[in-house]
Design a protein around this motif. Sequence first.
Motif, PDB file in Angstrom:
ATOM      1  N   ILE A  54       0.351  -1.068   0.007  1.00 33.29           N
ATOM      2  CA  ILE A  54      -0.190   0.425   0.090  1.00 33.29           C
ATOM      3  C   ILE A  54       1.074   1.529   0.089  1.00 33.29           C
ATOM      4  O   ILE A  54       0.679   2.145  -0.614  1.00 33.29           O
ATOM      5  CB  ILE A  54      -0.549   0.071   0.962  1.00 33.29           C
ATOM      6  N   VAL A  55       1.722   1.438   1.188  1.00 36.98           N
ATOM      7  CA  VAL A  55       2.380   2.968   1.438  1.00 36.98           C
ATOM      8  C   VAL A  55       3.544   2.687  -0.224  1.00 36.98           C
ATOM      9  O   VAL A  55       3.988   3.599  -0.594  1.00 36.98           O
ATOM     10  CB  VAL A  55       3.422   1.644   2.359  1.00 36.98           C
ATOM     11  N   LYS A  56       4.465   1.164  -0.944  1.00 33.46           N
ATOM     12  CA  LYS A  56       5.557   1.393  -1.070  1.00 33.46           C
ATOM     13  C   LYS A  56       3.977   2.172  -2.990  1.00 33.46           C
ATOM     14  O   LYS A  56       4.657   3.130  -3.663  1.00 33.46           O
ATOM     15  CB  LYS A  56       4.853  -0.115  -2.388  1.00 33.46           C
ATOM     16  N   PHE A  57       2.786   1.723  -3.042  1.00 35.06           N
ATOM     17  CA  PHE A  57       2.380   2.231  -4.668  1.00 35.06           C
ATOM     18  C   PHE A  57       1.667   3.485  -4.438  1.00 35.06           C
ATOM     19  O   PHE A  57       1.890   4.547  -4.838  1.00 35.06           O
ATOM     20  CB  PHE A  57       0.887   1.540  -4.647  1.00 35.06           C
ATOM     21  N   LEU A  58       1.549   4.018  -3.164  1.00 34.12           N
ATOM     22  CA  LEU A  58       0.778   5.692  -2.206  1.00 34.12           C
ATOM     23  C   LEU A  58       2.221   7.017  -2.814  1.00 34.12           C
ATOM     24  O   LEU A  58       1.769   7.813  -3.113  1.00 34.12           O
ATOM     25  CB  LEU A  58       0.546   5.856  -1.203  1.00 34.12           C
ATOM     26  N   ASP A  59       3.370   6.042  -2.369  1.00 30.07           N
ATOM     27  CA  ASP A  59       4.563   6.597  -2.933  1.00 30.07           C
ATOM     28  C   ASP A  59       5.338   7.298  -4.366  1.00 30.07           C
ATOM     29  O   ASP A  59       5.564   8.493  -4.410  1.00 30.07           O
ATOM     30  CB  ASP A  59       5.905   6.140  -2.161  1.00 30.07           C
ATOM     31  N   SER A  60       4.465   5.658  -4.973  1.00 28.59           N
ATOM     32  CA  SER A  60       4.076   6.258  -6.929  1.00 28.59           C
ATOM     33  C   SER A  60       4.117   7.360  -6.573  1.00 28.59           C
ATOM     34  O   SER A  60       4.082   7.468  -8.684  1.00 28.59           O
ATOM     35  CB  SER A  60       4.157   4.809  -7.041  1.00 28.59           C
ATOM     36  N   LEU A  61       2.441   7.942  -6.136  1.00 29.04           N
ATOM     37  CA  LEU A  61       1.574   8.419  -6.643  1.00 29.04           C
ATOM     38  C   LEU A  61       2.261  10.234  -6.659  1.00 29.04           C
ATOM     39  O   LEU A  61       2.854  10.892  -5.719  1.00 29.04           O
ATOM     40  CB  LEU A  61      -0.035   8.617  -6.034  1.00 29.04           C
ATOM     41  N   ASP A  62       2.305  11.152  -7.293  1.00 31.40           N
ATOM     42  CA  ASP A  62       2.410  12.616  -8.191  1.00 31.40           C
ATOM     43  C   ASP A  62       1.242  12.584  -7.488  1.00 31.40           C
ATOM     44  O   ASP A  62       0.240  12.978  -8.338  1.00 31.40           O
ATOM     45  CB  ASP A  62       2.555  12.918  -9.198  1.00 31.40           C
ATOM     46  N   PHE A  63       1.236  13.473  -6.366  1.00 30.53           N
ATOM     47  CA  PHE A  63      -0.219  14.425  -5.797  1.00 30.53           C
ATOM     48  C   PHE A  63      -1.069  15.975  -6.368  1.00 30.53           C
ATOM     49  O   PHE A  63      -1.641  15.866  -6.686  1.00 30.53           O
ATOM     50  CB  PHE A  63      -0.800  14.236  -4.244  1.00 30.53           C
ATOM     51  N   SER A  64       0.145  16.176  -6.794  1.00 32.48           N
ATOM     52  CA  SER A  64       0.167  17.292  -7.317  1.00 32.48           C
ATOM     53  C   SER A  64      -0.235  17.936  -9.128  1.00 32.48           C
ATOM     54  O   SER A  64      -1.112  17.949  -9.821  1.00 32.48           O
ATOM     55  CB  SER A  64       1.480  18.587  -8.135  1.00 32.48           C
ATOM     56  N   LEU A  65      -0.541  16.269  -9.447  1.00 31.19           N
ATOM     57  CA  LEU A  65      -1.977  15.999 -10.763  1.00 31.19           C
ATOM     58  C   LEU A  65      -3.213  16.409 -10.088  1.00 31.19           C
ATOM     59  O   LEU A  65      -3.964  16.940 -11.340  1.00 31.19           O
ATOM     60  CB  LEU A  65      -1.917  14.356 -11.090  1.00 31.19           C
ATOM     61  N   LEU A  66      -3.829  16.687  -8.958  1.00 28.40           N
ATOM     62  CA  LEU A  66      -4.461  16.882  -8.809  1.00 28.40           C
ATOM     63  C   LEU A  66      -5.108  17.952  -9.279  1.00 28.40           C
ATOM     64  O   LEU A  66      -6.430  19.104  -8.792  1.00 28.40           O
ATOM     65  CB  LEU A  66      -5.138  16.861  -7.149  1.00 28.40           C
ATOM     66  N   GLN A  67      -3.721  19.267  -9.020  1.00 28.72           N
ATOM     67  CA  GLN A  67      -4.035  20.773  -9.919  1.00 28.72           C
ATOM     68  C   GLN A  67      -4.332  20.887 -11.772  1.00 28.72           C
ATOM     69  O   GLN A  67      -3.438  21.473 -12.414  1.00 28.72           O
ATOM     70  CB  GLN A  67      -3.174  21.335  -9.184  1.00 28.72           C
ATOM     71  N   LYS A  68      -3.753  19.628 -12.225  1.00 23.79           N
ATOM     72  CA  LYS A  68      -3.819  19.215 -13.747  1.00 23.79           C
ATOM     73  C   LYS A  68      -4.579  19.204 -14.035  1.00 23.79           C
ATOM     74  O   LYS A  68      -5.606  18.904 -13.617  1.00 23.79           O
ATOM     75  CB  LYS A  68      -2.675  18.635 -13.804  1.00 23.79           C
ATOM     76  N   ASN A  69      -4.544  19.077 -16.145  1.00 20.03           N
ATOM     77  CA  ASN A  69      -5.931  18.845 -16.604  1.00 20.03           C
ATOM     78  C   ASN A  69      -6.002  17.616 -17.128  1.00 20.03           C
ATOM     79  O   ASN A  69      -5.068  16.736 -16.641  1.00 20.03           O
ATOM     80  CB  ASN A  69      -6.002  19.632 -17.644  1.00 20.03           C
ATOM     81  N   ASP A  70      -7.530  17.023 -17.099  1.00 21.13           N
ATOM     82  CA  ASP A  70      -7.736  15.769 -17.969  1.00 21.13           C
ATOM     83  C   ASP A  70      -6.538  15.111 -18.371  1.00 21.13           C
ATOM     84  O   ASP A  70      -5.923  13.697 -18.392  1.00 21.13           O
ATOM     85  CB  ASP A  70      -8.697  15.305 -17.804  1.00 21.13           C
ATOM     86  N   GLU A  71      -5.778  15.548 -19.461  1.00 21.83           N
ATOM     87  CA  GLU A  71      -5.000  14.828 -20.123  1.00 21.83           C
ATOM     88  C   GLU A  71      -3.617  14.385 -19.453  1.00 21.83           C
ATOM     89  O   GLU A  71      -3.067  13.274 -19.554  1.00 21.83           O
ATOM     90  CB  GLU A  71      -4.625  15.437 -21.332  1.00 21.83           C
ATOM     91  N   GLU A  72      -3.245  15.400 -18.886  1.00 24.93           N
ATOM     92  CA  GLU A  72      -2.082  15.238 -18.371  1.00 24.93           C
ATOM     93  C   GLU A  72      -2.062  14.841 -17.377  1.00 24.93           C
ATOM     94  O   GLU A  72      -0.620  13.633 -16.515  1.00 24.93           O
ATOM     95  CB  GLU A  72      -0.988  16.462 -16.861  1.00 24.93           C
ATOM     96  N   ILE A  73      -3.665  14.182 -15.826  1.00 25.28           N
ATOM     97  CA  ILE A  73      -3.403  13.619 -15.832  1.00 25.28           C
ATOM     98  C   ILE A  73      -3.441  11.306 -16.548  1.00 25.28           C
ATOM     99  O   ILE A  73      -2.479  11.015 -15.569  1.00 25.28           O
ATOM    100  CB  ILE A  73      -4.632  13.552 -14.985  1.00 25.28           C
TER     101      ILE A  73
END
Length: 247
Positions: A54-73
Amino acid sequence: MDIKKRLDAEVEKRNRIGEVSEDNLDPILVAKRYNNPTISLICALFSYGNVKQIVKFLDSLDFSLLQKNDEEIKNALENHYYRFQKSDDVIALFVALKRLNKKTTLEKIFHDGYKNKKNIIDGLNSVISCILEQDSYNSKGYSFLIGKVTTKTKGAGALKRWMMFLRWMVRKDNIDMGLWSSEYLQDLIIPLDTHTFNVSKKLGLLERKTYDLQAAIELTEALKSFDVNDPMKYDFALYRLGQEKLL
């Protein structure tokens, strides 16, 4: 054995800085880096399975994507997947939460559902509905991740990951973040997982044999006899007792 005294001692023992660490993992470790309700919800929803994974997967996520457009996500998450969730499911969650945050907040949606009857399940149903309304996307993995509106308690899923998210948001101590109003505190329902379920039966706190939402409610009522205002303070202690096989 005096169950209340035993659990109170366990709560005091666990409520310390360092109880959750790289050597003693829990998904809240990642969530607390950001102190953000939306990021915390993502961490909670993916909290099933082996805690290291779980922690390994969460560490792989870039949460700044929540500020990006759909295509960037989409481009950034096209290779991300976790157990029952394919990349499309991960992408859909980020897109839905990004869209939701542009209109309102998770706490406002929760409060709107909760306030009439002061019912935690009504509040969660409001949030789940709102997330699902952001996009027509659907899949088996996405349905598992988000869950569905709950209209019954017996035989229904325990909503463990959602209840854990609420504990993180409402309680405030060395474990939980307390980012939301404390008005929900005494109405929270325990995030029942298999560790907590089994330990609670061994301690005589829970008689129900079915692992469901009704069991979580009944256990919460039992814990209210120890602390009517904050029954959730016992949750992490019960979980650790089971996880570490101390009973």
